[in-house]
Structures are given as C-alpha cells and as structure tokens.
Design a protein around this motif. Sequence first.
Motif, PDB file in Angstrom:
ATOM      1  N   ARG A   6     103.837  16.382  -3.191  1.00 46.91           N
ATOM      2  CA  ARG A   6     103.232  15.175  -3.787  1.00 46.91           C
ATOM      3  C   ARG A   6     103.137  15.320  -5.304  1.00 46.91           C
ATOM      4  NH1 ARG A   6      98.925  17.485  -6.477  1.00 46.91           N
ATOM      5  NH2 ARG A   6      97.243  18.227  -5.167  1.00 46.91           N
ATOM      6  N   ALA A   8     100.382  13.696  -8.151  1.00 48.36           N
ATOM      7  CA  ALA A   8      99.073  13.026  -8.068  1.00 48.36           C
ATOM      8  C   ALA A   8      98.509  12.739  -9.462  1.00 48.36           C
ATOM      9  CB  ALA A   8      98.114  13.901  -7.265  1.00 48.36           C
ATOM     10  N   PRO A   9      99.140  11.842 -10.220  1.00 48.63           N
ATOM     11  CA  PRO A   9      98.666  11.598 -11.585  1.00 48.63           C
ATOM     12  C   PRO A   9      97.354  10.808 -11.634  1.00 48.63           C
ATOM     13  CG  PRO A   9     100.420  10.055 -11.032  1.00 48.63           C
ATOM     14  CD  PRO A   9     100.295  11.003  -9.864  1.00 48.63           C
ATOM     15  N   SER A  10      96.565  11.081 -12.662  1.00 45.54           N
ATOM     16  CA  SER A  10      95.372  10.272 -12.933  1.00 45.54           C
ATOM     17  C   SER A  10      95.790   9.201 -13.940  1.00 45.54           C
ATOM     18  CB  SER A  10      94.266  11.133 -13.559  1.00 45.54           C
ATOM     19  OG  SER A  10      94.010  12.242 -12.734  1.00 45.54           O
ATOM     20  N   GLU A  42      95.384   9.021  -8.683  1.00 44.79           N
ATOM     21  CA  GLU A  42      94.028   9.560  -8.616  1.00 44.79           C
ATOM     22  C   GLU A  42      93.099   8.782  -9.551  1.00 44.79           C
ATOM     23  OE1 GLU A  42      94.225  13.950  -8.479  1.00 44.79           O
ATOM     24  OE2 GLU A  42      94.601  13.556  -6.353  1.00 44.79           O
ATOM     25  N   TYR A 169      86.723  15.203  -8.283  1.00 40.20           N
ATOM     26  CA  TYR A 169      88.139  15.493  -8.039  1.00 40.20           C
ATOM     27  C   TYR A 169      88.329  16.500  -6.900  1.00 40.20           C
ATOM     28  CZ  TYR A 169      92.260  18.433  -8.789  1.00 40.20           C
ATOM     29  OH  TYR A 169      93.372  19.210  -8.594  1.00 40.20           O
ATOM     30  N   VAL A 173      90.658  15.331  -3.779  1.00 48.26           N
ATOM     31  CA  VAL A 173      92.003  15.918  -3.706  1.00 48.26           C
ATOM     32  C   VAL A 173      92.172  16.714  -2.398  1.00 48.26           C
ATOM     33  CG1 VAL A 173      91.639  18.135  -4.892  1.00 48.26           C
ATOM     34  CG2 VAL A 173      93.741  16.909  -5.261  1.00 48.26           C
ATOM     35  N   ARG A 187     101.967  21.935  -9.163  1.00 46.79           N
ATOM     36  CA  ARG A 187     101.242  21.210 -10.212  1.00 46.79           C
ATOM     37  C   ARG A 187     101.026  22.143 -11.391  1.00 46.79           C
ATOM     38  NH1 ARG A 187      95.493  20.960  -6.844  1.00 46.79           N
ATOM     39  NH2 ARG A 187      95.184  23.203  -6.739  1.00 46.79           N
ATOM     40  N   LEU A 191      95.264  23.753 -13.324  1.00 44.72           N
ATOM     41  CA  LEU A 191      94.483  23.550 -12.092  1.00 44.72           C
ATOM     42  C   LEU A 191      94.391  24.821 -11.242  1.00 44.72           C
ATOM     43  CD1 LEU A 191      95.810  19.976 -11.353  1.00 44.72           C
ATOM     44  CD2 LEU A 191      93.479  20.577 -11.989  1.00 44.72           C
TER      45      LEU A 191
END
Length: 291
Positions: A6, A8-10, A42, A169, A173, A187, A191
């Motif tokens: 995946r 998963a951008p904010s 996100e 988050y 997530v 990612r 993180l």
Amino acid sequence: MVYTGRFAPSPTGPLHFGSLLAAIASYLDARAHKGRWLLRIEDLDPPREVEGASDSILKTLEQFGLHWDGEVIRQSDRYAIYSDILSQLIQNDAAYRCGCSRQQIRKRSGGLLYDRYCRNNPPATDTHCAIRSRCDQDHPFYDRIQGHQQFSNQVEDFVIFRRDGFFAYQLAVTIDDAAQQISHIVRGSDLLDSTPKQIQLQQQLGYPQPVYAHIPVATNIRGQKLSKQTLAPALDEGQALQLIIRALDFLGQQPVAELTDSNIEECLSWASAHWDITAVPNQTGIILEDS
Ligand code: GLU
C-alpha cells in the motif's frame, strides 16, 4: 500468502520527491511480487489537511503511471470503526484515559516519555482525555532494508486517541493495514520508530504482523526530511519520467541510460522487472543535492 502492499499519503499538500520515493518503492515491491498495491488517503487530521491535496495526490499518481488496485480508502470514512475498536481496547484494559497535559508530563518526568501517571490515578470522568495504549514491552523487528531494529529506550504508553478529539495515526494505521490485509509495508524510515507501537497494537488486537521495509528519506542539506514544512516543491508532472529515473537512482536501482528514451510505462515495467530491495541503501536519510 497474497502479497498486498500500500501507499498511504496524508493529504497535507501535493506530492513531492520525498513522497514519490515511498510511492515508487512500495509500488515496485508489490509489482515485483506480482502483488496488489492499494491506496489509502490518511485524512485523519483535519487541522493539517490542505483543501484539494487529496485529489491532487490521486491525479499526480496517475500521471506518474502509478496505478493502484481497487477502491481508494479514506480514513475520514472510518471513524465509527476506529471508535468501536478503541472501546474494545479500553474494555480489555489494553488502553486507558489520560488527562495529563504536556506541561504536567514535562514537569514530572522531564517530558521525554510519558510516566504512566494516569494508569494509577484515573482522571475524573468529566476531564477532557487522551487515550493511551498500555505498553510494557519492547517490540524488536526485522526490517528488509534497515535490518534488526530495536527501540528499547522508547517504550511508553503512547497516545491512540488525541485529547483534541482525533484518532491518532498509530491506531488508524494499524486497524487499516489489518482491514486491507496488508502483508508488506514499504515506507519512509521516519516511521521506523512507529513500527514497534503498531506491532504492540497488532498484538493487542490479534492482527497478523506485516513484513516491514523502511526506505531512506530524502533530506535537504541540513538533514531535514523533504516535506511541506521544509518547503519541498510539488512534483512537476511534465518531468515525470526524469523524476522516476531519479527516484530509481536514489533507491539504488541503477537505472540504465536507455530509460531516458523510454516512456513512463516502459520505465516502470523495467524497474519492476529489475527491482532489488537489497540494493536500496540501508541508511535512514540521504541528502538530495539540489534541495
Ligand atoms: N500517512 C503517513 C505519511 O504520509 C504514512 C503512513 C504509513 O505509511 O504508515 O507520512
């Protein structure tokens, strides 16, 4: 196991070179495994969200040839699910209410880690509260790029629901990766130290643990991660091919010279056929020359 990855951008701004790296690395790893690549927006933090950013991210991904599988998931549609699971964690005594302000924590313990005060001193029921996960244990893990990872000095009861009323988050997530049956997470290494927290929640909720790979983040000359805060420029769609080749180079994939005469589709298909995650530098940050 079906490989499912995946991105998963904010939606805090348009995509920049730093986010392109995470998109391309997760996309190529999924395609190289003949797996699925899902997209999750996100949008969990309305105060940080920028109007139109979410649409602009989708458009840019398409223009860069990064086509995702299935429906786009938006975290803002999933509050009821997060809320149910949060109640379940509290009921199971895996999480608890915390009314401490940052200032109070800093005064008591120097402020680096939460001192678990509210575990034994529950706040009054009418206090505005955060919810913290009860976390007594370190969760070392193996990262496909960065190797063995351990953050023993960062074990704390972290926030899963914010005092300002938003889900954190770490909770969202973890729930979404499990709901989307994500088997592999690729990612940015910013993180890395969130991963033990997510593993903690996976264990409390009985979810399987995905396989992790954290790519180096692109930084400016001062070592700051490219981001909206450090004024990273939006990706120029007219330069898509050149930027993809540059990203491949950054990721250690040694793009061949002929790619400059290819189109985006050919370039991405070369890159997924030649994807070698062991060639990605096992550094957490790399300075991007002209940033
Ligand atoms: N939404 C996060 C970000 O844009 C990424 C979350 C993740 O990949 O786990 O930084």
